[in-house]
Enzyme design. Structure first.
Site, PDB file in Angstrom:
ATOM      1  N   GLY A   1      -6.468  -4.137  -4.341  1.00 53.71           N
ATOM      2  CA  GLY A   1      -7.959  -3.197  -4.298  1.00 53.71           C
ATOM      3  C   GLY A   1      -7.582  -2.815  -2.839  1.00 53.71           C
ATOM      4  N   TYR A   2      -8.132  -1.611  -2.200  1.00 54.77           N
ATOM      5  CA  TYR A   2      -7.381  -0.959  -0.968  1.00 54.77           C
ATOM      6  C   TYR A   2      -8.629  -0.710  -0.494  1.00 54.77           C
ATOM      7  CZ  TYR A   2      -2.687  -0.715  -2.620  1.00 54.77           C
ATOM      8  OH  TYR A   2      -1.911  -0.594  -2.717  1.00 54.77           O
TER       9      TYR A   2
END
Length: 164
Positions: free
Chosen positions: A29-30
């Site tokens: 994820g970011y």
């Protein structure tokens, strides 16, 4: 550290799998950060935090910092990531003096398949295996972070049919 990386489509016949030296399941994820990409990644039973600077040279190079972090911390950090999780299986495929990382996406990006190779310089020569397709370096569709906002099924028609 400066990362120099090129990306290519991969033939859908699965030939690269017979040459793979390893296979890993990845979820990443970011986090929203201006001017940088902050990624949290689970890879099998390990976790990593990566910070990448903006792309240069048409997407060919950028600054990269990566450190292994405790798995429990990464799981908590993934809850802070916005837009969902990118899921894929990564195959490491040795070829000549290099290793290609071939990503076979699952989940929202099911069907997407491409390879990356890291180089020491932008003009470094490397062997191109028969399963390697057209280069897509610098094409923002293939940035993992962008796959969250614009999943592969939405732009699949832009990819040549033999690579869909």
């Amino acid at each position: 550290m400066q990362e120099i990386e090129r990306k290519f489509l991969v033939k859908r016949d699965g030939a690269f799998k017979t040459e793979a030296s390893s296979r890993s399941v990845i979820a990443q994820g970011y986090m929203d950060v201006n001017g940088a990409t902050v990624r949290v990644r689970l890879r099998d039973d390990k976790a990593f935090l990566t910070i990448k600077g903006p792309s240069r040279d048409g997407g060919l190079s950028r600054y990269e910092f990566e450190r292994e972090i405790p798995l429990a911390d990464a799981r908590e950090m993934l809850k802070l990531c916005r837009g969902g999780i990118v899921e894929k299986v990564r195959y490491l495929v040795p070829c000549g003096g290099h290793t290609f990382e071939v990503d076979e996406f699952t989940g929202a990006n099911e069907g997407l398949l491409f390879a990356e190779i890291e180089l020491r310089s932008a003009d470094e020569p490397f062997d191109k295996p028969s399963w390697l397709g057209p280069e897509v370096t610098g094409d923002r569709h293939f940035y993992n972070k962008n796959l969250l906002r614009n999943p592969y099924p939405q732009w699949k028609a832009l990819v040549p049919k033999e690579y869909q």
